[in-house]
Design a protein around this motif. Structure first.
Motif, short mmCIF file in Angstrom:
data_model
loop_
_atom_site.label_atom_id
_atom_site.label_comp_id
_atom_site.label_asym_id
_atom_site.label_seq_id
_atom_site.Cartn_x
_atom_site.Cartn_y
_atom_site.Cartn_z
N VAL A 45 -3.17 9.76 1.19
CA VAL A 45 -4.79 8.79 1.84
C VAL A 45 -4.11 7.53 1.86
O VAL A 45 -3.87 6.93 2.92
N VAL A 46 -4.07 6.83 0.43
CA VAL A 46 -3.63 5.16 0.48
C VAL A 46 -2.00 5.58 1.46
O VAL A 46 -1.93 4.10 2.15
N MET A 47 -1.39 6.16 0.90
CA MET A 47 0.08 6.00 1.94
C MET A 47 -0.22 6.16 3.72
O MET A 47 0.28 5.37 4.49
N ALA A 68 4.04 5.28 -5.79
CA ALA A 68 4.30 4.97 -7.16
C ALA A 68 3.12 6.15 -7.96
O ALA A 68 3.24 6.53 -9.31
N MET A 69 1.95 6.23 -7.15
CA MET A 69 0.52 6.80 -7.60
C MET A 69 0.99 8.35 -7.82
O MET A 69 0.70 8.80 -8.64
N ALA A 70 2.14 8.86 -6.81
CA ALA A 70 1.98 10.09 -6.50
C ALA A 70 3.34 10.63 -8.19
O ALA A 70 3.15 11.53 -7.95
N GLY A 71 4.01 9.19 -7.66
CA GLY A 71 5.57 9.54 -8.51
C GLY A 71 5.88 10.51 -9.62
O GLY A 71 6.40 11.75 -9.97
N PHE A 97 -0.66 1.00 -10.08
CA PHE A 97 -0.95 2.15 -8.57
C PHE A 97 -0.45 3.51 -9.69
O PHE A 97 -1.19 4.51 -9.76
N MET A 98 0.75 3.03 -10.43
CA MET A 98 1.18 4.32 -11.65
C MET A 98 -0.46 4.83 -12.75
O MET A 98 -0.41 5.53 -12.81
N GLY A 114 0.91 -1.89 -0.19
CA GLY A 114 -0.07 0.36 0.18
C GLY A 114 0.68 1.69 0.07
O GLY A 114 0.45 2.27 -0.41
N PHE A 115 2.20 1.06 0.63
CA PHE A 115 2.71 2.26 0.84
C PHE A 115 3.35 3.04 -0.78
O PHE A 115 3.32 3.80 -0.74
#
Length: 391
Positions: free
Chosen positions: A378-380, A228-231, A356-357, A222-223
């Motif tokens: 929120v995910v992190m 990765a989603m934010a990167g 997630f990306m 999850g973290f």
């Protein structure tokens, strides 16, 4: 720490720094020498990730029942030769680069499986947290220094010179492994009557049934998934929405990594004071919320400071959490499952991060960058809620 660990640590630090320096060379060769398209450059990363996902379980099974030092030496030599094969630059082709990406990815997952298993045999259980803290801190330090140094060295020595430095760093690692004096214990023996399928997924079955390891794995996925989603979105957010210059963006990509170095060195003290599971819980709770500073940043110097502090603090607590998590995983995993549990972590991360990306890209398209970064935060933060407070 015993002298053999210091030798292993030295070799690891040299190869990590060499890889961090060399990571800038392959894209430069792909673009300038091979004239690869942006899609082809991205495909090199996809090939590396796909190789890790496909080979993680078979590699873990194969290495589990072998001596670990020969595997570590062989993977270092394979990566060295793969990089050296690129040095006649006029003859390099795109398929050649793809082959090097596959060999390098195979070497990374194989070396990690062997070295983490061997580390448990090299130091005592009480020394595991300190050993992992030192290994993690040098990793963060190489991330901080390596790419910037690599960019400068490309200008001085050319991409071929930087590749040579990277290749020689693997030879340095081989030299330190050959100098280990502690006799390597016999590898575990295969259980009589066990099927290939049972051997492949034994690490997964062990982790799934463990009261701490399974929540730890889910939290880790999850973290890293939120990160990765934010990167990719964060880069657009920095340069477009906040209007940071190229040098400011480079500053944000390098300096905050020192937080990871400090967090890794902090991990042993936290573990002694709180215990490993509680230290991991606290570090994990505190790493995610700092990303809010990035998601809420404003243009100008204040926003630059918000992003730098936020990213640095995320990495500080992530460094502490990573060191503690790895030490706990090594301590509670039976020796005959160490390699397979290690590759399970590699598989889970490699498979989940691209998903997630993609999700991050879709959210940024449907909404905007700031909203996507808030969702990633929120995910992190949610990932930490899966962890138990105590063993």
């Amino acid at each position: 720490m015993n002298p053999d660990f210091r030798r292993l640590w030295t070799g690891s630090a040299i190869s990590q720094l060499g890889s961090a320096v060399g990571m800038v060379a392959v894209p430069i060769i792909a673009i300038n020498q091979v004239h690869a398209s942006p899609f082809q450059v991205a495909l090199l990363g996809v090939l590396a990730a796909g190789t890790t996902a496909v080979l993680a379980f078979p590699v873990g099974r194969a290495i589990e029942f072998r001596r670990k030092r020969p595997v570590m030496i062989a993977t270092d030599l394979a990566r060295c030769l793969a990089l050296l094969s690129l040095l006649p630059l006029p003859w390099v082709t795109y398929p050649h680069l793809c082959l090097v990406a596959v060999v390098t990815a195979t070497g990374i997952v194989s070396h990690a499986a062997a070295s983490q298993s061997h580390l448990k045999a090299l130091v005592t259980r009480e020394e595991l947290i300190e050993a992992n803290s030192r290994l993690e801190s040098t990793r963060w330090l190489s991330i901080t220094v390596g790419p910037s140094a690599g960019g400068a060295l490309v200008g001085l020595l050319s991409a071929a010179g930087v590749l040579l430095i990277d290749a020689l760093s693997f030879l340095a690692s081989v030299f330190t492994i050959r100098r280990l004096r502690t006799p390597e214990p016999e590898p575990p023996e295969r259980a009589d009557g066990g099927s290939r399928r049972e051997e492949l997924f034994a690490g997964w079955r062990f982790a799934r049934g463990h009261p701490v390891l399974m929540p730890m794995l889910l939290s880790w996925v999850g973290f890293t998934g939120g990160s990765a989603m934010a990167g990719g979105v964060a880069a657009y957010f920095y340069l477009n929405d906040l209007g940071f210059t190229a040098w400011q963006y480079g500053l944000l990509m390098g300096v905050p990594s020192l937080g990871g170095f400090l967090g890794a060195r902090l991990a042993p003290r936290l573990a002694v004071r709180l215990g490993q599971v509680r230290a991991l819980w606290w570090a994990s709770q505190l790493r995610g919320p700092w990303y809010l500073l990035i998601a809420l940043a404003v243009p100008g110097p204040v926003g630059l400071a918000m992003c730098g502090v936020g990213f640095g603090m995320v990495l500080l607590f992530a460094g502490a959490a990573n060191s503690t998590m790895t030490a706990y995983r090594q301590a509670c995993t039976p020796q005959e499952l160490m390699s397979r549990v290690t590759t399970l972590w590699a598989f889970a991360t490699t498979v989940s991060q691209p998903l997630f990306m993609v999700l991050g890209g879709l959210l940024a398209t449907w909404f905007d960058s700031r909203t996507t970064l808030l969702v990633a935060t929120v995910v992190m933060c949610s990932a930490a809620l899966r962890l138990p407070r105590a063993a």
